[in-house]
Write a protein that holds these residues in place. Structure first.
Motif, mmCIF file in Angstrom:
data_model
loop_
_atom_site.group_PDB
_atom_site.id
_atom_site.type_symbol
_atom_site.label_atom_id
_atom_site.label_comp_id
_atom_site.label_asym_id
_atom_site.label_seq_id
_atom_site.Cartn_x
_atom_site.Cartn_y
_atom_site.Cartn_z
ATOM 1 N N GLU A 88 0.846 -1.198 0.000
ATOM 2 C CA GLU A 88 0.000 0.000 0.000
ATOM 3 C C GLU A 88 0.878 1.243 0.000
ATOM 4 O O GLU A 88 1.939 1.249 0.612
ATOM 5 C CB GLU A 88 -0.861 0.073 1.265
ATOM 6 C CG GLU A 88 -1.968 -0.914 1.344
ATOM 7 C CD GLU A 88 -2.792 -0.750 2.630
ATOM 8 O OE1 GLU A 88 -2.544 0.199 3.411
ATOM 9 O OE2 GLU A 88 -3.665 -1.595 2.845
ATOM 10 N N LYS A 89 0.397 2.275 -0.639
ATOM 11 C CA LYS A 89 1.067 3.571 -0.549
ATOM 12 C C LYS A 89 0.692 4.162 0.808
ATOM 13 O O LYS A 89 -0.482 4.235 1.146
ATOM 14 C CB LYS A 89 0.606 4.470 -1.687
ATOM 15 C CG LYS A 89 1.267 5.826 -1.697
ATOM 16 C CD LYS A 89 0.901 6.586 -2.954
ATOM 17 C CE LYS A 89 1.400 8.001 -2.937
ATOM 18 N NZ LYS A 89 2.809 8.192 -2.802
ATOM 19 N N PRO A 90 1.677 4.541 1.608
ATOM 20 C CA PRO A 90 1.345 5.085 2.925
ATOM 21 C C PRO A 90 0.699 6.466 2.830
ATOM 22 O O PRO A 90 0.881 7.183 1.844
ATOM 23 C CB PRO A 90 2.696 5.164 3.637
ATOM 24 C CG PRO A 90 3.704 5.182 2.562
ATOM 25 C CD PRO A 90 3.110 4.476 1.382
ATOM 26 N N SER A 91 -0.041 6.806 3.874
ATOM 27 C CA SER A 91 -0.715 8.109 3.930
ATOM 28 C C SER A 91 0.165 9.162 4.598
ATOM 29 O O SER A 91 -0.313 10.229 4.948
ATOM 30 C CB SER A 91 -2.032 7.975 4.702
ATOM 31 O OG SER A 91 -1.764 7.541 6.025
ATOM 32 N N TYR A 92 1.429 8.860 4.756
ATOM 33 C CA TYR A 92 2.361 9.778 5.405
ATOM 34 C C TYR A 92 3.649 9.821 4.604
ATOM 35 O O TYR A 92 3.913 8.952 3.779
ATOM 36 C CB TYR A 92 2.650 9.335 6.852
ATOM 37 C CG TYR A 92 3.261 7.963 6.941
ATOM 38 C CD1 TYR A 92 4.650 7.804 6.915
ATOM 39 C CD2 TYR A 92 2.483 6.816 7.019
ATOM 40 C CE1 TYR A 92 5.231 6.555 6.969
ATOM 41 C CE2 TYR A 92 3.062 5.559 7.071
ATOM 42 C CZ TYR A 92 4.428 5.432 7.052
ATOM 43 O OH TYR A 92 4.999 4.190 7.101
ATOM 44 N N SER A 93 4.454 10.824 4.848
ATOM 45 C CA SER A 93 5.768 10.946 4.220
ATOM 46 C C SER A 93 6.831 10.542 5.226
ATOM 47 O O SER A 93 6.625 10.668 6.431
ATOM 48 C CB SER A 93 6.030 12.392 3.791
ATOM 49 O OG SER A 93 5.098 12.786 2.817
ATOM 50 N N GLY A 94 7.967 10.087 4.734
ATOM 51 C CA GLY A 94 9.079 9.770 5.604
ATOM 52 C C GLY A 94 9.693 11.037 6.181
ATOM 53 O O GLY A 94 9.431 12.148 5.700
ATOM 54 N N LYS A 95 10.522 10.871 7.176
ATOM 55 C CA LYS A 95 11.147 12.012 7.854
ATOM 56 C C LYS A 95 12.356 12.564 7.094
ATOM 57 O O LYS A 95 12.858 13.627 7.439
ATOM 58 C CB LYS A 95 11.573 11.617 9.268
ATOM 59 C CG LYS A 95 10.393 11.309 10.161
ATOM 60 C CD LYS A 95 10.847 10.868 11.534
ATOM 61 C CE LYS A 95 9.651 10.520 12.396
ATOM 62 N NZ LYS A 95 10.059 9.965 13.691
#
Length: 135
Positions: A88-95
């Protein structure tokens, strides 16, 4: 003489995804088969291994099985995933907004491991853990 430990605390050092809500984290594929494996890291390579994995998870969130993760106890590494993988494509971005994850991931990781001795004379990095209980 002490008794053998059956459980030890482990530190989460890598995950492809992170839970953002109970609904998002609930499993949709009840037939997915959990699997796990272990490896020994060279003690002087643990920090490097953790560094690369943190970089990978924060540069490329969602780049593997949603439930895939790595935990560490001393230099014993535990990897968990499910088959088939939930992608799944996450709903957040990495740090991290960098792109320094090495393109030859396997080649970069190989020097971190202490190979297991196998009965056939070959050494292996990964030891599969048999599935004993499925909840």
């Amino acid at each position: 003489m002490g008794s053998a430990k059956r459980w030890v605390p482990m530190t989460d050092i890598f995950h492809y995804h992170k839970p953002v809500s109970e609904q998002q984290w609930s499993r949709q594929n009840a037939s997915a088969r959990p699997y796990a494996r272990i490896a020994h890291l060279k003690p002087d390579q643990v920090a490097s291994y953790v560094f690369y994995h943190y970089q990978y998870q924060e540069e490329k969130p969602g780049d593997g099985d949603k439930y895939g993760m790595i935990a560490l106890h001393e230099n014993l590494m535990f990897f968990y995933s499910e088959d088939p993988a939930t992608i799944e494509k996450p709903s957040y971005s990495g740090k991290l907004s960098t792109s320094h994850t090495p393109p030859d991931w396997a080649g970069t990781m190989e020097p971190h491991f202490i190979p297991w001795d196998s009965s056939d004379g070959n050494s292996r990095i990964w030891l599969e853990i048999p599935l004993v209980i499925r909840a």
